[in-house]
Design an enzyme around this catalytic site. Structure first.
Site, PDB file in Angstrom:
ATOM      1  N   GLY A 216      39.775  29.087  38.935  1.00 14.70           N
ATOM      2  CA  GLY A 216      40.769  30.183  39.295  1.00 14.70           C
ATOM      3  C   GLY A 216      40.738  30.190  40.938  1.00 14.70           C
ATOM      4  O   GLY A 216      40.485  29.310  41.402  1.00 14.70           O
ATOM      5  N   ILE A 217      41.278  31.379  41.320  1.00 19.55           N
ATOM      6  CA  ILE A 217      41.744  31.647  42.718  1.00 19.55           C
ATOM      7  C   ILE A 217      40.203  32.422  43.392  1.00 19.55           C
ATOM      8  O   ILE A 217      39.617  33.035  42.651  1.00 19.55           O
ATOM      9  CB  ILE A 217      42.897  32.593  42.805  1.00 19.55           C
ATOM     10  N   GLY A 218      39.879  32.319  44.770  1.00 17.59           N
ATOM     11  CA  GLY A 218      38.946  32.811  45.445  1.00 17.59           C
ATOM     12  C   GLY A 218      38.048  31.836  45.729  1.00 17.59           C
ATOM     13  O   GLY A 218      37.985  30.738  45.645  1.00 17.59           O
ATOM     14  N   ILE A 220      34.506  31.670  45.267  1.00 18.64           N
ATOM     15  CA  ILE A 220      33.587  30.904  44.459  1.00 18.64           C
ATOM     16  C   ILE A 220      33.916  29.754  43.858  1.00 18.64           C
ATOM     17  O   ILE A 220      33.472  28.815  43.658  1.00 18.64           O
ATOM     18  CB  ILE A 220      33.135  32.055  43.549  1.00 18.64           C
ATOM     19  N   GLU A 239      46.251  26.846  35.364  1.00 21.00           N
ATOM     20  CA  GLU A 239      47.523  27.420  36.076  1.00 21.00           C
ATOM     21  C   GLU A 239      47.368  26.583  37.434  1.00 21.00           C
ATOM     22  O   GLU A 239      48.537  26.171  37.687  1.00 21.00           O
ATOM     23  CB  GLU A 239      47.294  28.778  35.928  1.00 21.00           C
ATOM     24  N   GLY A 337      46.293  34.716  35.436  1.00 21.95           N
ATOM     25  CA  GLY A 337      45.897  33.929  34.084  1.00 21.95           C
ATOM     26  C   GLY A 337      44.598  34.271  33.784  1.00 21.95           C
ATOM     27  O   GLY A 337      44.037  33.502  32.944  1.00 21.95           O
TER      28      GLY A 337
HETATM   29  N1  COA Z   1      33.453  47.313  45.068  1.00 22.14           N
HETATM   30  C1  COA Z   1      34.293  47.510  46.145  1.00 22.14           C
HETATM   31  N2  COA Z   1      34.715  46.533  46.957  1.00 22.14           N
HETATM   32  C2  COA Z   1      34.827  45.035  46.628  1.00 22.14           C
HETATM   33  C3  COA Z   1      33.821  44.949  45.545  1.00 22.14           C
HETATM   34  C4  COA Z   1      33.345  45.993  44.686  1.00 22.14           C
HETATM   35  N3  COA Z   1      32.588  45.848  43.639  1.00 22.14           N
HETATM   36  N4  COA Z   1      33.680  43.691  45.102  1.00 22.14           N
HETATM   37  C5  COA Z   1      34.524  42.932  46.292  1.00 22.14           C
HETATM   38  N5  COA Z   1      35.091  43.856  47.112  1.00 22.14           N
HETATM   39  C6  COA Z   1      35.804  43.700  48.143  1.00 22.14           C
HETATM   40  C7  COA Z   1      35.290  42.694  49.250  1.00 22.14           C
HETATM   41  O1  COA Z   1      34.563  43.267  50.113  1.00 22.14           O
HETATM   42  C8  COA Z   1      36.617  42.078  49.993  1.00 22.14           C
HETATM   43  O2  COA Z   1      36.859  43.462  50.898  1.00 22.14           O
HETATM   44  P1  COA Z   1      37.596  42.650  52.501  1.00 22.14           P
HETATM   45  O3  COA Z   1      38.828  42.228  51.887  1.00 22.14           O
HETATM   46  O4  COA Z   1      37.573  44.065  53.029  1.00 22.14           O
HETATM   47  O5  COA Z   1      36.560  41.713  52.909  1.00 22.14           O
HETATM   48  C9  COA Z   1      37.609  42.162  48.689  1.00 22.14           C
HETATM   49  O6  COA Z   1      37.101  43.331  47.803  1.00 22.14           O
HETATM   50  C10 COA Z   1      37.778  41.076  48.320  1.00 22.14           C
HETATM   51  O7  COA Z   1      36.815  40.563  47.548  1.00 22.14           O
HETATM   52  P2  COA Z   1      36.149  38.821  47.585  1.00 22.14           P
HETATM   53  O8  COA Z   1      35.045  38.697  46.618  1.00 22.14           O
HETATM   54  O9  COA Z   1      36.359  38.267  48.764  1.00 22.14           O
HETATM   55  O10 COA Z   1      37.601  38.323  46.702  1.00 22.14           O
HETATM   56  P3  COA Z   1      38.141  36.740  46.582  1.00 22.14           P
HETATM   57  O11 COA Z   1      39.019  36.341  47.513  1.00 22.14           O
HETATM   58  O12 COA Z   1      36.952  35.874  46.242  1.00 22.14           O
HETATM   59  O13 COA Z   1      38.765  37.101  45.197  1.00 22.14           O
HETATM   60  C11 COA Z   1      39.269  38.297  43.023  1.00 22.14           C
HETATM   61  C12 COA Z   1      38.201  37.514  44.068  1.00 22.14           C
HETATM   62  C13 COA Z   1      38.649  38.711  41.949  1.00 22.14           C
HETATM   63  C14 COA Z   1      39.891  39.197  43.565  1.00 22.14           C
HETATM   64  C15 COA Z   1      40.272  37.075  42.691  1.00 22.14           C
HETATM   65  O14 COA Z   1      39.665  36.122  42.079  1.00 22.14           O
HETATM   66  C16 COA Z   1      41.319  37.664  41.614  1.00 22.14           C
HETATM   67  O15 COA Z   1      42.178  38.419  42.026  1.00 22.14           O
HETATM   68  N6  COA Z   1      41.159  37.359  40.331  1.00 22.14           N
HETATM   69  C17 COA Z   1      41.893  37.839  39.255  1.00 22.14           C
HETATM   70  C18 COA Z   1      43.120  36.911  38.996  1.00 22.14           C
HETATM   71  C19 COA Z   1      42.651  35.536  38.364  1.00 22.14           C
HETATM   72  O16 COA Z   1      41.153  35.286  38.383  1.00 22.14           O
HETATM   73  N7  COA Z   1      43.374  34.749  37.874  1.00 22.14           N
HETATM   74  C20 COA Z   1      42.948  33.437  37.361  1.00 22.14           C
HETATM   75  C21 COA Z   1      43.154  32.487  38.414  1.00 22.14           C
HETATM   76  S1  COA Z   1      44.709  32.317  39.569  1.00 22.14           S
END
Ligand code: COA
Length: 432
Positions: A216-218, A220, A239, A337
């Site tokens: 996925g996206i992000g 990790i 995807e 997705g």
């Molecule tokens: N409470 C409050 N804030 C939180 C938090 C929590 N539990 N967990 C993370 N945050 C904040 C982070 O501090 C960060 O803030 P900032 O932008 O001010 O730095 C922000 O939320 C984003 O967190 P981060 O962990 O850096 O996000 P990421 O870029 O690694 O993306 C998801 C993680 C979950 C948002 C992303 O994977 C997603 O949108 N997933 C859903 C869709 C998906 O998985 N689709 C399938 C593949 S495309």
């Protein structure tokens, strides 16, 4: 037939297409790197229009049609997945953005069943001698929508790679062509942090040779790839096609040859990364780009034995409800997705659905594993479907477990700074 003559007759300038836009219209655009950047950057210039619904996904830019105060009442950007620019518009209180809850594989079909689509506009690679364009960097919903739209407009771009699979569109299906030459949007590769590397290593221990993966996206997911260098014969059914998959293909780790569905092929619905990825994908017979309505259908995903889905989350309650798209009531991204791919992997023979998250957020001040999700937080994966949850502290396997067992597993992989509090809260809630 001389397709070049027909091409010339359908070729127009951007102003011509803007003049076709009228009030109350529903317009759907290509997503992410397939976005029609020229059209979207000029849409706000159309005079005296009201109530135009634009459907987009993962905007690559901060377009004025949703980021200007003057756009209120004129345009609504209906987004299937928020990015930075969308979050900014919302935080400024603009009434130009709204979110469309959905599972990615149903994005097109849900829209087709409920709305008349007046216009589809997205990018395409140049026409070939037989009159075919390709939709280049994605057909997540694009081709399904294009086939139902009253008007089809393509921004044809020499920089748009030619894709293989189901991405071809013939000139006879297109109303207007605008020639463009802007560069394809790139997203930078972010080096994983030490915590992300620990999570990546924990996940890599769950992946066996011959597995097929969705990543996925992000941040990790990128870290995981670094720990897969010793694996053999991995495959891809995803995807989003990313640059880390190119690295693993070039290292001989991904061969796709043990896949039980489409052996020998990468299967994807869109590509997003850097020019290196786009060059790799250009006319690559090893990459099958197919519709999201097929690729992300959990039933189709599950036909891949040993399917591994890796996605990330923002928070998790101690019984296993996953929230990946919002922070309380503040919408952050989208389901995308995630539920599709997790479900598909869980149903696959010897498959694994993995949700990864850092154990804390905001500089270690809050736990991402919580007794209850905050009020208003949507559930992206319901607890009855969650399989693995992985943090830097380890792997929790929740499939088939009781709420008591789940709470104990999740507290074990929570940050040590919060384990006692979580245990106390779980006791108060009568869970353990
Ligand atoms: N409470 C409050 N804030 C939180 C938090 C929590 N539990 N967990 C993370 N945050 C904040 C982070 O501090 C960060 O803030 P900032 O932008 O001010 O730095 C922000 O939320 C984003 O967190 P981060 O962990 O850096 O996000 P990421 O870029 O690694 O993306 C998801 C993680 C979950 C948002 C992303 O994977 C997603 O949108 N997933 C859903 C869709 C998906 O998985 N689709 C399938 C593949 S495309």
């Amino acid at each position: 037939m001389n397709w070049k003559d027909i091409y010339q007759k359908k070729r127009v300038e951007i102003d011509y297409v803007l003049n076709l836009v009228h009030s109350n219209m529903t317009i759907v655009t290509g997503m992410a790197a397939s976005e029609p950047q020229l059209f979207l950057s000029k849409l706000h210039e159309t005079p005296s229009l009201q109530d135009i619904n634009v459907f987009t996904c993962l905007n690559m830019k901060d377009y004025p049609f949703f980021s200007n105060k003057e756009s209120e009442g004129r345009f609504i950007n209906n987004s299937w997945f928020y990015n930075d620019s969308n979050r900014k518009a919302i935080s400024q209180g603009l009434k130009t953005m709204t979110y469309v809850p959905n599972n990615l594989h149903q994005a097109a079909t849900n829209l087709i069943q409920t709305k008349k689509i007046d216009m589809y506009i997205g990018i395409a690679s140049p026409m070939d001698k037989n009159g075919y364009f390709t939709l280049s960097l994605g057909i997540t919903y694009e081709k399904d929508i294009l086939e139902k739209a009253d008007l089809v407009v393509l921004e044809v771009n020499n920089n748009a790679p030619r894709s293989q699979g189901d991405t071809q569109v013939h000139i006879s299906e297109v109303n207007y062509i605008i020639e463009t030459d802007y560069p394809m949007p790139e997203i930078p590769i972010i080096e994983p942090t030490e915590i992300e590397r620990q999570i990546g290593e924990n996940i890599s221990n769950l992946i066996e040779d011959g597995s097929t993966m969705q990543i996925g996206i992000g941040g990790i997911p990128n870290a995981v790839a670094q720990f897969l260098k010793e694996k053999r014969d991995l495959g891809v059914h995803t995807e989003m096609m990313t640059e880390t998959m190119v690295d693993l293909f070039e290292a001989g780790v991904i061969t796709n040859k043990r896949k039980t569905l489409w052996p020998g092929k990468f299967v994807c619905t869109f590509e997003l990364g850097t020019n290196r990825l786009y060059e790799f994908c250009n006319d690559n017979p090893g990459i099958l780009m197919l519709r999201g309505s097929y690729v992300n259908d959990p039933y189709i995903i599950s036909k891949n034995d040993q399917m591994i889905s890796i996605n990330t989350a923002l928070m998790l309650d101690i019984t296993g409800n996953v929230c990946s798209e919002a922070i309380g009531t503040r919408h952050f991204s989208g389901t995308g997705g995630q539920l599709d791919t997790h479900r598909g992997a869980v149903k696959s023979k010897n498959g694994k659905g993995i949700i990864a998250l850092r154990s804390t957020a905001k500089g270690g001040t809050i736990s991402t594993i919580v007794p209850m999700l905050p009020q208003g937080a949507p559930v992206t994966i319901p607890r009855q479907e969650l399989d693995y949850a992985v943090t830097e502290y380890g792997v929790a396997h929740l499939r088939g477990k009781t709420v008591r067992e789940r709470a104990l597993e999740l507290i074990r992989v929570a940050s040590p700074d919060f384990r006692n509090d979580l245990k106390n809260e779980a006791q108060k809630l009568g869970i353990i």
